[in-house]
Design a protein around this motif. Structure first.
Motif, PDB file in Angstrom:
ATOM      1  N   SER A  99       0.829  -1.207   0.000  1.00  0.00           N
ATOM      2  CA  SER A  99       0.000   0.000   0.000  1.00  0.00           C
ATOM      3  C   SER A  99       0.862   1.255   0.000  1.00  0.00           C
ATOM      4  O   SER A  99       1.998   1.245   0.478  1.00  0.00           O
ATOM      5  N   ALA A 100       0.281   2.343  -0.516  1.00  0.00           N
ATOM      6  CA  ALA A 100       0.998   3.623  -0.520  1.00  0.00           C
ATOM      7  C   ALA A 100       0.953   4.274   0.847  1.00  0.00           C
ATOM      8  O   ALA A 100       1.771   5.136   1.154  1.00  0.00           O
ATOM      9  N   SER A 101      -0.031   3.883   1.664  1.00  0.00           N
ATOM     10  CA  SER A 101      -0.227   4.572   2.937  1.00  0.00           C
ATOM     11  C   SER A 101      -0.236   3.589   4.100  1.00  0.00           C
ATOM     12  O   SER A 101      -0.721   2.463   3.964  1.00  0.00           O
ATOM     13  N   GLU A 102       0.278   4.055   5.243  1.00  0.00           N
ATOM     14  CA  GLU A 102       0.220   3.202   6.434  1.00  0.00           C
ATOM     15  C   GLU A 102      -1.189   3.176   7.022  1.00  0.00           C
ATOM     16  O   GLU A 102      -1.515   2.372   7.875  1.00  0.00           O
ATOM     17  N   LYS A 103      -2.057   4.083   6.516  1.00  0.00           N
ATOM     18  CA  LYS A 103      -3.412   4.184   7.061  1.00  0.00           C
ATOM     19  C   LYS A 103      -4.415   3.427   6.195  1.00  0.00           C
ATOM     20  O   LYS A 103      -4.498   3.670   4.989  1.00  0.00           O
ATOM     21  N   HIS A 104      -5.164   2.535   6.827  1.00  0.00           N
ATOM     22  CA  HIS A 104      -6.308   1.927   6.149  1.00  0.00           C
ATOM     23  C   HIS A 104      -7.526   2.758   6.540  1.00  0.00           C
ATOM     24  O   HIS A 104      -7.964   2.735   7.686  1.00  0.00           O
ATOM     25  N   TYR A 105      -8.044   3.522   5.578  1.00  0.00           N
ATOM     26  CA  TYR A 105      -9.149   4.443   5.867  1.00  0.00           C
ATOM     27  C   TYR A 105     -10.508   3.790   5.674  1.00  0.00           C
ATOM     28  O   TYR A 105     -10.675   2.920   4.805  1.00  0.00           O
TER      29      TYR A 105
END
Ligand code: FAD
Length: 386
Positions: free
Chosen positions: A38-44
Motif C-alpha cells: 500500500s501507498a499509505s500506512e493508514k487503512h481508511y
C-alpha cells in the motif's frame, strides 16, 4: 514452493482480497505467500470523513494501521507505493525500488479526483473526500453564518452515489441543532438522483427533501465554471455562500501510466467480468473502484467488497484447486437521512452478451436503527485492525 499472491492497495478492496485469500488458505491448511502493498500506512474508512466534517468523529477514528493486518490476518504488509506494473514479466516495482514477482496479482487503487478538469472547481468549494478536506469543511461549517449552501455534483458516476442526499440531510440536522436554517440546494447533472438504488429510495429522498426544505435541482447537464460565489452550468447559475462539492472520478495516475486505462472510457481501468480479470493477463484481477463502472457496478465500497471476494475465491480455486467461486452477491447500502437512516438492497445477475451485471434495487428498511447499524459497521471494521 508456495504460489505468490500480491495485492496492491490497502483500502477496502485490497484488504478484503488479501484477507480472504490468506484466511481461507490458512483454514484449509494450504500454503500461499500473500503480500499486500500500500501507498499509505493508514487503512481508511472514507465514509467516516463525513462525520469528521460534521464534528461527530475525530480524524483518528477514520483509520487503522494497515500493518496490523499482519498480526490480525497473517499476510505480509509493505508500505511503499507501486510505481511499475510489469504484467508481461509478472512483477511490480515500488517507488523505493523493491521488486515483487507474483503468480496472481490483485489491483485495488480506488479513484483519483479530477478537481482541475472544470474551471474553478479546484479553487473554490470544500469537500470531505480526504481527511484534510474533511477538516477544512468542518472549519467552514462551524463558522458558517451565510444563507446559501450549494452541494455540487459535477459529473456522473462519482464516488458513492448516495453521499450528496445523505450529506445534505445530515447538514440540515447539523444546522437545525444550532438554530440555523440555511437554504440547502443539491445541484445534480442528470434528471434524477440516479443512485441506482431503486425508485423506492428516490421517492424516500424526495419526501425527506420536501419535509426538511432541501432544494433538489436536476438536469443541469454540464458544469461550465465555478467562481467565488456561484456555480455556472449549461442551464443556469446558482449563487452560494458555501460550496460543497463531490469530485469527478479519474483513473489513478499509476494505472494510466502503466497502460491500464479502459479503452472505452479512460476514467476507469481495464477489467472483464464476471471474475474481474485483466482481458489479456488472466492472473491479474482489478477490483478497486476504478474497475466498477465498466462492468455495470456502482462506485462504492460495498460492490468493491463483493468483487474482492470473487477475485479472492478465483485465486484460491486456481492456486489450490476445488475452491467454489460464488456468484456476485447482493449488496446492501446503508445511509443517514436527517435523524434517521435507510437501507437499499441490489440484486445482480451477469449478462454475458453485454459483459455487464444487470441489477434490481429496492428499499429494505428505513429508520434510526439503520443509522446505528451503518455507524457500528464502520467502527467495527476498523476496530478489527486495532
Ligand atoms: C465521503 C465518502 C463517503 C462514502 N460513503 C460510502 C458509503 O456510504 N458506502 C459505500 O459503500 N462506500 C462509500 N464510499 C466509497 C468507498 O469508501 C470507496 O468506494 C472504497 O473505499 C473504494 O475502495 P478501493 O479499495 O477501490 O479504494 P480505497 O479504499 O480508496 O483504497 C485505495 C488504496 O490504494 C492505495 N494506493 C494508492 N496508490 C497506490 C500505489 N501507487 N501503490 C500502492 N497502493 C496505492 C491507497 O493508499 C489506499 O490504501 C464513500 C467515500 C467517501 C469519500
Amino acid at each position: 514452493m508456495a504460489k505468490k499472491v500480491v495485492v496492491v492497495g490497502g483500502g477496502s478492496g485490497g484488504l478484503v482480497a488479501a484477507r480472504m485469500v490468506q484466511t481461507e488458505a490458512t483454514r484449509l491448511g494450504r500454503d500461499l505467500d500473500v503480500t499486500l502493498i500500500s501507498a499509505s500506512e493508514k487503512h481508511y474508512m472514507p465514509p467516516l470523513w463525513s462525520e469528521v466534517a460534521l464534528g461527530t468523529a475525530s480524524p483518528e477514528e477514520t483509520w487503522a494501521p494497515i500493518k496490523n493486518a499482519e498480526k490480525a490476518y497473517g499476510f505480509k504488509v509493505v508500505v511503499d507505493p507501486v510505481k511499475t506494473f510489469d504484467l508481461a514479466g509478472k512483477k511490480v516495482v515500488t517507488e523505493s525500488g523493491q521488486n515483487f514477482d507474483y503468480d496472481f496479482l490483485v489491483i485495488a487503487l480506488g479513484t483519483a479526483y479530477g478537481w482541475s478538469d472544470y474551471k474553478g472547481l479546484d479553487r473554490y468549494g470544500y469537500h470531505n473526500y480526504t481527511e484534510e478536506g474533511a477538516l477544512e469543511l468542518k472549519q467552514q461549517l462551524a463558522t458558517f453564518k451565510g444563507k446559501k449552501i450549494v452541494f455540487l455534483v459535477p459529473e456522473l458516476p462519482f464516488r458513492c452515489g448516495i453521499y450528496p442526499p445523505e450529506m445534505a440531510l445530515n447538514l440540515r440536522a447539523y444546522f437545525e441543532a444550532r438554530g440555523q436554517h440555511p437554504e440547502i440546494t443539491i445541484l445534480y447533472p442528470a434528471d434524477a438522483i440516479r443512485m441506482a438504488l431503486g425508485e423506492g429510495l428516490d421517492r424516500f429522498f424526495k419526501r425527506r427533501f420536501k419535509r426538511t426544505g432541501i432544494n433538489y435541482v436536476t438536469g443541469f447537464e454540464q458544469l461550465l465554471e465555478v467562481t467565488e460565489n456561484k456555480v455556472v452550468t449549461k442551464h443556469g447559475e446558482y449563487e452560494y455562500d458555501l460550496l460543497i462539492k463531490s469530485p469527478p472520478s479519474r483513473l489513478p495516475k499509476v494505472l494510466a501510466d502503466n497502460g491500464l486505462a479502459h479503452p472505452g472510457d479512460p476514467r476507469w481501468s481495464v477489467v472483464t467480468g464476471p471474475l474481474f480479470k485483466h482481458p489479456e493477463h488472466p492472473e491479474v484481477y482489478l477490483v478497486g473502484e476504478h474497475a466498477m463502472p465498466p462492468v455495470g457496478l456502482l462506485t462504492a465500497g460495498v460492490p468493491i467488497h463483493n468483487a474482492a471476494v470473487i477475485a479472492g475465491a478465483s485465486i484460491l480455486n486456481e492456486a489450490l484447486g476445488g475452491y467454489m467461486i460464488p456468484s456476485y452477491g447482493d449488496t446492501l447500502c446503508m445511509g443517514h437521512s436527517f435523524e434517521s437512516g435507510f437501507a437499499g438492497n441490489c440484486e445482480y445477475w451477469w449478462i454475458p452478451e453485454e459483459g455487464k451485471w444487470g441489477h434490481a434495487c429496492y428499499t429494505v428498511a428505513t429508520g434510526p436503527m439503520v443509522r446505528l447499524m451503518k455507524d457500528s459497521f464502520y467502527r467495527g471494521w476498523l476496530d478489527a485492525l486495532r
